[in-house]
Design an enzyme around this catalytic site. Structure first.
Site, PDB file in Angstrom:
ATOM      1  N   ASP A  56       0.838  -1.195   0.000  1.00 57.54           N
ATOM      2  CA  ASP A  56       0.000   0.000   0.000  1.00 57.54           C
ATOM      3  C   ASP A  56       0.877   1.251   0.000  1.00 57.54           C
ATOM      4  O   ASP A  56       1.775   1.383   0.833  1.00 57.54           O
ATOM      5  CB  ASP A  56      -0.920  -0.015   1.229  1.00 57.54           C
ATOM      6  CG  ASP A  56      -2.110   0.901   1.041  1.00 57.54           C
ATOM      7  OD1 ASP A  56      -2.418   1.258  -0.098  1.00 57.54           O
ATOM      8  OD2 ASP A  56      -2.737   1.253   2.063  1.00 57.54           O
ATOM      9  N   GLU A  84     -10.737   3.854   3.670  1.00 56.48           N
ATOM     10  CA  GLU A  84      -9.788   4.633   2.868  1.00 56.48           C
ATOM     11  C   GLU A  84     -10.124   4.402   1.409  1.00 56.48           C
ATOM     12  O   GLU A  84     -10.134   3.261   0.938  1.00 56.48           O
ATOM     13  CB  GLU A  84      -8.336   4.221   3.156  1.00 56.48           C
ATOM     14  CG  GLU A  84      -7.865   4.680   4.527  1.00 56.48           C
ATOM     15  CD  GLU A  84      -6.376   4.447   4.786  1.00 56.48           C
ATOM     16  OE1 GLU A  84      -5.775   3.610   4.082  1.00 56.48           O
ATOM     17  OE2 GLU A  84      -5.841   5.102   5.686  1.00 56.48           O
ATOM     18  N   GLU A 100      -9.264   4.145  -2.191  1.00 51.85           N
ATOM     19  CA  GLU A 100      -8.038   3.913  -2.958  1.00 51.85           C
ATOM     20  C   GLU A 100      -8.377   3.237  -4.282  1.00 51.85           C
ATOM     21  O   GLU A 100      -9.446   2.643  -4.445  1.00 51.85           O
ATOM     22  CB  GLU A 100      -7.072   3.002  -2.186  1.00 51.85           C
ATOM     23  CG  GLU A 100      -6.687   3.533  -0.812  1.00 51.85           C
ATOM     24  CD  GLU A 100      -5.483   2.833  -0.200  1.00 51.85           C
ATOM     25  OE1 GLU A 100      -4.707   2.206  -0.955  1.00 51.85           O
ATOM     26  OE2 GLU A 100      -5.330   2.915   1.029  1.00 51.85           O
ATOM     27  N   ASP A 122      -9.442   0.374   1.908  1.00 50.61           N
ATOM     28  CA  ASP A 122      -8.426  -0.122   2.846  1.00 50.61           C
ATOM     29  C   ASP A 122      -8.847   0.246   4.273  1.00 50.61           C
ATOM     30  O   ASP A 122      -8.429   1.255   4.822  1.00 50.61           O
ATOM     31  CB  ASP A 122      -7.074   0.502   2.479  1.00 50.61           C
ATOM     32  CG  ASP A 122      -5.935  -0.110   3.273  1.00 50.61           C
ATOM     33  OD1 ASP A 122      -6.049  -1.295   3.656  1.00 50.61           O
ATOM     34  OD2 ASP A 122      -4.936   0.583   3.510  1.00 50.61           O
ATOM     35  N   THR A 177      -9.274  -5.579   3.757  1.00 49.28           N
ATOM     36  CA  THR A 177      -9.132  -4.650   2.633  1.00 49.28           C
ATOM     37  C   THR A 177     -10.101  -5.151   1.565  1.00 49.28           C
ATOM     38  O   THR A 177      -9.988  -6.296   1.130  1.00 49.28           O
ATOM     39  CB  THR A 177      -7.690  -4.661   2.084  1.00 49.28           C
ATOM     40  OG1 THR A 177      -6.785  -4.318   3.138  1.00 49.28           O
ATOM     41  CG2 THR A 177      -7.531  -3.673   0.939  1.00 49.28           C
TER      42      THR A 177
HETATM   43 CA    CA Z   1      -4.181   2.679   2.895  1.00 57.27          CA
END
Ligand code: CA
Length: 416
Positions: A128, A201, A203, A235, A259
């Site tokens: 990551d 998160e 992403e 995430d 994740t």
């Molecule tokens: Ca992350």
């Protein structure tokens, strides 16, 4: 413009120009690789079984008879292009082969709503990154010093860490609120309890193809040859666990418990019409990171929250992938500069993607500014971080006047 005999609405994520890759569970419980068009999945196992992939790179290989995409991914761009062109030809408006073969069509095309998507790749390693400048600035300003929000290394290398692949899960998987060591405000010893600061998160991740031999770095200008395609990534993070554990080696248990990724892998070939210049870099990076044509992709990103009281998901973030400071090629070149080998099916997260204004921040940490600004939802509820029963839904798409290439969505519900 290429059109299919299968009708695809203008708002669909999956026109004939997309053809992402995924996997689904058949009625008999087997895992078949598949692609998507409009409202349908395309069963690639069935097509491979009737020896449909007869080009020079795929003939006789049976790449779609596997239950994961790893072998196909290992073959590299010539094979990926061949599969894409073969499928486009089959689905093209004037081609009678599938269009007029009722029996084959019934075996190959299934409604997306009627099938369960499963993990299409055996993810060997998950790395990551931390490549959004605005996110790094926000976090730096919150936890350190707004005047010196970026650490001295940040503009010289794509900061990252090695994550956990075993807990990467497919969209729709429920995620459990983790427990861990937390240092209560003002205390001098930690307690063991459930995380109260669970976050998402936003992403985008890329999955790799062929890869390199141990000891042989990947050149930054050839790095895209190793990138198979992109997925949406949530995430999940536990901020209170992270705060106590992260020094000096970085995040550990705060980020190893789940994740989520979207079920469809969108290829770079499909995203090609949306290639755009990457943000300028100052200072100029060291030569191994100095990419000649620094381009990225214009991908719109959206995050929605659905609580038990909300009748429909409510948008809490909207931003774009193109703002990332470090490109995928630079991330991969940096990752391998030591000679570290990457393998087919590895996952590389971009890091949380935040835009420059409020409403474009890709985490609750930033949206609620460390819990100091509560987010008001139309149901009357407020949120600083996620509560049990909250579901996070992320969507992504690239769009111009003629074409929309979408990612579908990644969703995950927080449970205790
Ligand atoms: Ca992350």
């Amino acid at each position: 413009m290429l059109t299919s005999f299968i009708e695809v609405s203008k708002e669909s994520d999956f026109p004939i120009q997309n053809l992402p890759y995924g996997a689904y569970r058949t009625e008999s419980g087997d895992i078949h690789l598949c692609s998507a068009i409009g409202e349908y999945i395309i069963d690639l196992f069935v097509l491979d079984e009737v020896e449909f992939f007869g080009g020079p790179n795929l003939k006789g290989k049976g790449v779609f008879l596997d239950s994961s995409l790893n072998y196909f991914m290992s073959l590299g761009r010539p094979a990926w292009k061949e599969a894409r062109e073969t499928l486009q030809k089959l689905l093209e408006k004037s081609n009678p082969r599938l269009k007029d073969d009722e029996q084959l069509r019934q075996k190959v095309l299934k409604e997306q709503d009627s099938v369960e998507m499963v993990m299409p790749v055996q993810i060997g390693d998950f790395t990551d990154f931390y490549s959004s400048e605005q996110h790094a600035r926000n976090v730096g300003a919150m936890f350190r010093d707004p005047e010196n929000a970026l650490l001295p290394n940040w503009k010289h290398l794509p900061v990252g860490y090695h994550g956990r692949a075993s807990s990467v899960v497919i969209s729709g998987t429920k995620v459990h609120r983790p427990k861990g060591q937390i240092l209560p405000e003002g205390a001098d010893a930690p307690v063991f309890e459930e995380s109260k600061l669970v976050d998402f998160e936003l992403e985008v991740g890329f999955l790799t193809g062929p890869g390199n031999e141990l000891g042989q770095p990947i050149d930054v200008d050839k790095a895209e040859e190793h990138i198979f395609g992109l997925v949406l990534v949530n995430d999940w993070s536990a901020r209170d666990i992270q705060k106590w554990e992260y020094q000096p080696l970085g995040p550990f248990l705060a980020k190893n418990w789940a994740t989520s990724i979207s079920p469809w892998i969108v290829t770079l070939d499909a995203l090609e019409p949306f290639r755009t210049e990457a943000p300028a870099q100052n200072p100029k990076p060291l030569s191994y990171l100095d990419q000649k044509n620094r381009t990225t992709f214009d991908i719109e990103l959206e995050v929605f929250i659905k609580t038990e009281k909300l009748s429909t998901p409510y948008e809490i973030c909207r931003t774009n992938y193109k703002h990332l400071y470090w490109t995928m090629a630079q991330q991969l070149a940096h990752h391998t500069i030591t000679g570290c080998n990457i393998k087919p099916g590895d996952l590389y997260g971009s890091g949380t993607i935040s835009g420059s204004e409020e409403g474009s921040y890709g985490s609750m940490l930033e949206l609620s500014w460390k819990g100091t600004k509560k987010l008001k939802l139309p149901s009357g509820e407020v949120r600083s971080f996620l509560e049990d029963g909250d579901e996070i839904i992320m969507k992504a798409f690239s769009k111009n006047d003629e074409l929309r290439i979408g990612f579908g969505e990644v969703r995950g519900k927080m449970i205790y």
